[in-house]
Structure formats: structure tokens, C-alpha cells
Design a protein around this motif. Structure first.
Motif, PDB file in Angstrom:
ATOM      1  N   GLY A 198      53.553  52.849  94.125  1.00 61.78           N
ATOM      2  CA  GLY A 198      52.288  52.195  94.428  1.00 61.78           C
ATOM      3  C   GLY A 198      51.075  53.077  94.233  1.00 61.78           C
ATOM      4  O   GLY A 198      49.994  52.759  94.712  1.00 61.78           O
ATOM      5  N   GLY A 199      51.240  54.222  93.591  1.00 59.03           N
ATOM      6  CA  GLY A 199      50.118  55.117  93.337  1.00 59.03           C
ATOM      7  C   GLY A 199      49.717  55.979  94.508  1.00 59.03           C
ATOM      8  O   GLY A 199      48.674  56.629  94.483  1.00 59.03           O
ATOM      9  N   VAL A 200      50.552  56.018  95.547  1.00 59.31           N
ATOM     10  CA  VAL A 200      50.261  56.829  96.727  1.00 59.31           C
ATOM     11  C   VAL A 200      50.275  58.308  96.348  1.00 59.31           C
ATOM     12  O   VAL A 200      51.212  58.787  95.705  1.00 59.31           O
ATOM     13  CB  VAL A 200      51.303  56.560  97.835  1.00 59.31           C
ATOM     14  CG1 VAL A 200      51.104  57.497  99.010  1.00 59.31           C
ATOM     15  CG2 VAL A 200      51.247  55.115  98.279  1.00 59.31           C
ATOM     16  N   GLU A 201      49.210  59.027  96.735  1.00 61.55           N
ATOM     17  CA  GLU A 201      49.149  60.453  96.445  1.00 61.55           C
ATOM     18  C   GLU A 201      50.172  61.209  97.297  1.00 61.55           C
ATOM     19  O   GLU A 201      50.294  60.984  98.504  1.00 61.55           O
ATOM     20  CB  GLU A 201      47.755  61.013  96.730  1.00 61.55           C
ATOM     21  CG  GLU A 201      47.649  62.492  96.362  1.00 61.55           C
ATOM     22  CD  GLU A 201      46.267  63.057  96.583  1.00 61.55           C
ATOM     23  OE1 GLU A 201      45.585  63.333  95.599  1.00 61.55           O
ATOM     24  OE2 GLU A 201      45.892  63.224  97.780  1.00 61.55           O
ATOM     25  N   LEU A 202      50.910  62.096  96.655  1.00 59.36           N
ATOM     26  CA  LEU A 202      51.874  62.964  97.318  1.00 59.36           C
ATOM     27  C   LEU A 202      51.429  64.404  97.120  1.00 59.36           C
ATOM     28  O   LEU A 202      51.095  64.809  95.997  1.00 59.36           O
ATOM     29  CB  LEU A 202      53.270  62.771  96.710  1.00 59.36           C
ATOM     30  CG  LEU A 202      53.820  61.350  96.716  1.00 59.36           C
ATOM     31  CD1 LEU A 202      55.113  61.284  95.916  1.00 59.36           C
ATOM     32  CD2 LEU A 202      54.041  60.878  98.143  1.00 59.36           C
ATOM     33  N   VAL A 203      51.412  65.180  98.212  1.00 57.68           N
ATOM     34  CA  VAL A 203      50.967  66.572  98.139  1.00 57.68           C
ATOM     35  C   VAL A 203      52.068  67.462  98.696  1.00 57.68           C
ATOM     36  O   VAL A 203      52.626  67.196  99.763  1.00 57.68           O
ATOM     37  CB  VAL A 203      49.657  66.782  98.932  1.00 57.68           C
ATOM     38  CG1 VAL A 203      49.207  68.232  98.839  1.00 57.68           C
ATOM     39  CG2 VAL A 203      48.566  65.854  98.410  1.00 57.68           C
ATOM     40  N   PHE A 204      52.360  68.521  97.948  1.00 56.76           N
ATOM     41  CA  PHE A 204      53.387  69.471  98.331  1.00 56.76           C
ATOM     42  C   PHE A 204      52.838  70.888  98.245  1.00 56.76           C
ATOM     43  O   PHE A 204      51.910  71.160  97.481  1.00 56.76           O
ATOM     44  CB  PHE A 204      54.603  69.378  97.392  1.00 56.76           C
ATOM     45  CG  PHE A 204      55.223  68.017  97.347  1.00 56.76           C
ATOM     46  CD1 PHE A 204      56.191  67.657  98.273  1.00 56.76           C
ATOM     47  CD2 PHE A 204      54.831  67.094  96.392  1.00 56.76           C
ATOM     48  CE1 PHE A 204      56.757  66.390  98.243  1.00 56.76           C
ATOM     49  CE2 PHE A 204      55.393  65.831  96.352  1.00 56.76           C
ATOM     50  CZ  PHE A 204      56.362  65.476  97.276  1.00 56.76           C
ATOM     51  N   ALA A 205      53.433  71.778  99.015  1.00 52.11           N
ATOM     52  CA  ALA A 205      53.184  73.211  98.896  1.00 52.11           C
ATOM     53  C   ALA A 205      54.455  73.824  98.330  1.00 52.11           C
ATOM     54  O   ALA A 205      55.561  73.423  98.709  1.00 52.11           O
ATOM     55  CB  ALA A 205      52.858  73.815 100.255  1.00 52.11           C
ATOM     56  N   VAL A 206      54.293  74.770  97.421  1.00 50.92           N
ATOM     57  CA  VAL A 206      55.452  75.445  96.839  1.00 50.92           C
ATOM     58  C   VAL A 206      55.194  76.944  96.826  1.00 50.92           C
ATOM     59  O   VAL A 206      54.086  77.401  96.546  1.00 50.92           O
ATOM     60  CB  VAL A 206      55.786  74.924  95.417  1.00 50.92           C
ATOM     61  CG1 VAL A 206      54.645  75.147  94.446  1.00 50.92           C
ATOM     62  CG2 VAL A 206      57.058  75.556  94.902  1.00 50.92           C
ATOM     63  N   ALA A 207      56.229  77.690  97.185  1.00 53.34           N
ATOM     64  CA  ALA A 207      56.234  79.145  97.028  1.00 53.34           C
ATOM     65  C   ALA A 207      57.319  79.462  96.011  1.00 53.34           C
ATOM     66  O   ALA A 207      58.472  79.057  96.178  1.00 53.34           O
ATOM     67  CB  ALA A 207      56.524  79.837  98.357  1.00 53.34           C
ATOM     68  N   SER A 208      56.929  80.139  94.940  1.00 49.19           N
ATOM     69  CA  SER A 208      57.845  80.479  93.853  1.00 49.19           C
ATOM     70  C   SER A 208      58.050  81.992  93.840  1.00 49.19           C
ATOM     71  O   SER A 208      57.112  82.739  93.590  1.00 49.19           O
ATOM     72  CB  SER A 208      57.273  80.022  92.512  1.00 49.19           C
ATOM     73  OG  SER A 208      57.082  78.634  92.489  1.00 49.19           O
ATOM     74  N   PHE A 209      59.276  82.412  94.122  1.00 46.95           N
ATOM     75  CA  PHE A 209      59.639  83.824  94.157  1.00 46.95           C
ATOM     76  C   PHE A 209      60.247  84.180  92.802  1.00 46.95           C
ATOM     77  O   PHE A 209      61.260  83.596  92.414  1.00 46.95           O
ATOM     78  CB  PHE A 209      60.649  84.084  95.274  1.00 46.95           C
ATOM     79  CG  PHE A 209      60.104  83.793  96.641  1.00 46.95           C
ATOM     80  CD1 PHE A 209      59.609  84.814  97.434  1.00 46.95           C
ATOM     81  CD2 PHE A 209      60.069  82.491  97.129  1.00 46.95           C
ATOM     82  CE1 PHE A 209      59.105  84.546  98.692  1.00 46.95           C
ATOM     83  CE2 PHE A 209      59.560  82.209  98.387  1.00 46.95           C
ATOM     84  CZ  PHE A 209      59.073  83.241  99.177  1.00 46.95           C
TER      85      PHE A 209
END
Length: 123
Positions: A83-94
Motif C-alpha cells: 500500500g505504499g507504506v514507508e518502512l524505515v530500518f537501521a542497519v549496521a554493517s561490519f
């Protein structure tokens, strides 16, 4: 390239959806492990995983710490769900670098804007 340069370039390439440039940053022996799912990808699988990820829009560089052949990138990832809902994530890349390319990446993902458990919010 060193770890700091590679990780900054990685965020830029992914944010630009430049999937043709992504393999050039990855060592032939590259692996990526997603801690939250236990999935492990090789170089080709990880490029395809990123290119085909549904709803992906942006990867925004937030912080970077590096020393020699090791580094950690912190980024905000924005996409669209049903439905076009914004999704926000945090990522830590080691990351670990070998021969000027990323050879190992371990990623830790978290949803952003979750409500804390009842009674745990600090004033």
C-alpha cells in the motif's frame, strides 16, 4: 581501497541503485551474513538480493568507523511496503577488506520507530 573508502562507496552505490558497480566493490570470496535471519550470501547472490529487494528506495549514510582492514557503517534504509507504506530500518554493517575489496560483511538490521515495551520509556 581501505575499509573507510569502501564502506562509504558501498552506501553510495546502493543508494544510487547502481547494481552494475556493486560487484566491483566485492572480493571474489565475498560473503554477507544477515544476523537477524541467519542468511548467508555469496557475491552474486548478495548483489541480486539487493537489486531485487522489493520496495527499496534509499540507503542513507549516517556514521562510519574504520581501522585498517575493518570497518563499521551505520545507515538508514527507506523502502515502501504494501500500500505504499514507508518502512524505515537501521542497519549496521561490519566489514572486512581483503585485497582492496570487501570480503566479509555482517549486517545487523532493526526496525525504526518501534514502541518500547510498556513501562520502559524514560522521561
Amino acid at each position: 581501497m581501505d575499509a573507510a573508502t569502501l564502506l562509504a562507496r558501498l552506501a553510495s552505490v546502493i543508494d544510487a541503485h547502481d547494481w552494475d558497480a556493486l560487484p566491483d566493490l566485492l572480493h571474489p570470496d565475498f560473503t554477507c551474513r544477515l544476523v537477524h535471519t541467519g542468511e548467508v550470501f555469496d557475491r552474486e547472490q548478495w548483489v541480486r538480493f539487493n537489486a531485487d529487494y522489493p520496495g527499496f528506495e534509499r540507503m542513507l549514510f549516517k556514521d562510519l568507523v574504520a581501522d585498517g582492514d575493518r570497518g563499521v557503517l551505520r545507515a538508514k534504509v527507506v523502502g515502501r511496503g504494501d500500500g505504499g507504506v514507508e518502512l524505515v530500518f537501521a542497519v549496521a554493517s561490519f566489514a572486512t577488506v581483503r585485497e582492496g575489496r570487501l570480503v566479509e560483511l555482517v549486517e545487523v538490521w532493526a526496525d525504526v520507530d518501534q514502541d518500547p515495551p510498556a513501562g520502559t520509556r524514560l522521561a
